[in-house]
Design a protein around this motif. Structure first.
Motif: not given
Ligand SMILES: [Mg+2]
Length: 361
Positions: A11-12, A106, A166
């Motif tokens: 996951d960008m 993404d 993240k």
């Protein structure tokens, strides 16, 4: 021999905003919001981590975002550039897996099971750590962007894992921990729990995944099938495989009018028919579309097209029709008489099993 599934979810991080910050160094370290400018009725498409610190998140109305973060720099989305970036990254990461399934601009799943088989499932998952680190380094070096990777024994667990840490995260969820870990999460984190299902469950007092097992009957608004499916996900059972993104890239339908027209009724009728045709084709191939495009041609042959990537894949005539109308309205494409109008759907993926089993919400 039994194969232990080893899945990566890639996951960008704050994708659109990160691309902007990479390409425009003067934006680095600043709260950047990609989306509608405040003052109009649009929303945030992506917010940099600096903006998120102020409580800004995607899909939030831009007006609210600006109130929360008055210093935010608003940028108009440049979808073409993000899509090209996405293609580059997907090409870069695909060789790391045996299969790659792109799920949005993404996000992708990689199946790396075959390269990671060891004596038991958790050992196999651990073996993927090294691979995941290489993959992250590769994207960082080649594209100057950070990604978060989750490793799990299923798509469900890999996706939950990538979300834990993240940006720039790398998290592995061992099989032995998965039920406990899932249990503590809010129910909307399960795939297939949309707004309607979430509300039905909340009304029944179920707000965490571990409470699902206590339900012996589905609450109002849920079917028996649906509940059983969710209960099995809550146990960490998810056998969806990583499906190579389908080769059928797009399906479209267009019509030229007998005479140039801006008659809304006629245009709507035409769109409705096109939506019906596309929906039929998607249904017969068990595909859902994650992108939709409208195309118009005016009397002077000027041709414009506008598209949007959808969070929830669509297949039904109504959804295609409504998305097309929304796109046309948003970009005010019917501003003068049309010679031609068309709808295209793209990013076609095999229909998720859950949507075949369950009544549509
Ligand atoms: Mg992302």
């Amino acid at each position: 021999m039994r194969i232990f599934p080893v899945i990566l979810h890639v996951d960008m991080d704050a994708f659109f905003a990160s691309v902007e910050q990479r390409d425009r160094p003067e934006l680095r370290g600043l709260p950047v919001i990609v989306g509608s400018p405040p003052g109009r009725r649009g929303v945030v498409c992506a917010a940099s981590y600096e903006a998120r610190a102020f409580g800004v998140h995607s899909a939030m109305p831009s007006n609210i975002a600006q109130k929360r973060c008055p210093k935010a720099i608003f940028l108009k989305p440049d979808m073409e550039r993000y899509r090209n970036e996405s293609i580059q990254i997907m090409r870069l990461i695909a060789p790391f897996g045996d299969q790659i399934e792109q799920v949005s601009v993404d996000e992708a799943y990689l199946d790396v099971s075959l390269q990671c088989q060891l004596a038991d499932h958790d050992q196999s998952l651990h073996k993927a750590l090294d691979l995941a680190r290489k993959l992250k380094d590769c994207v960082k070096q080649e594209r100057g962007l950070t990604i978060s990777v989750g490793i799990g024994g299923s798509k469900l667990m890999a996706k939950i894992a990538s979300d834990f840490d993240k940006p720039d995260g790398l998290i592995l969820i061992p099989e032995r921990d998965k039920v406990a870990l899932l249990g503590a999460l809010p129910i909307r984190r399960l795939p297939g729990v949309g707004k309607v299902t979430e509300e039905a469950l909340l009304a029944a007092g179920i707000d965490r995944i571990n409470l699902l097992k206590d339900l012996s009957h589905p609450p109002t608004g849920l079917s028996v099938n649906q509940l059983q499916h969710l209960q099995s996900l809550a146990e960490g059972r998810d056998d969806r495989s990583v499906r190579e993104t389908t080769s059928i890239k797009r399906i479209s339908s267009e019509n030229t009018f007998d005479e140039d027209t801006e008659d809304r009724r006629l245009i709507r009728q035409c769109l409705r028919q096109q939506a019906n045709e596309l929906s039929g084709k998607l249904l017969s191939r068990s595909l859902h579309a994650q992108g939709i495009q409208v195309k118009v041609r005016y009397g002077d042959y000027t041709t414009l097209s506008r598209q949007i990537s959808l969070t929830d894949p669509i297949q039904r005539e109504d959804d295609i029709y409504r998305s097309a109308c929304r796109l046309l309205g948003k970009h005010q494409l019917v501003s003068r008489p049309l010679r031609l109008i068309g709808i295209g759907v793209y990013t076609l993926r095999e229909s998720p099993v859950i949507q075949l089993l369950l009544p549509l919400e």
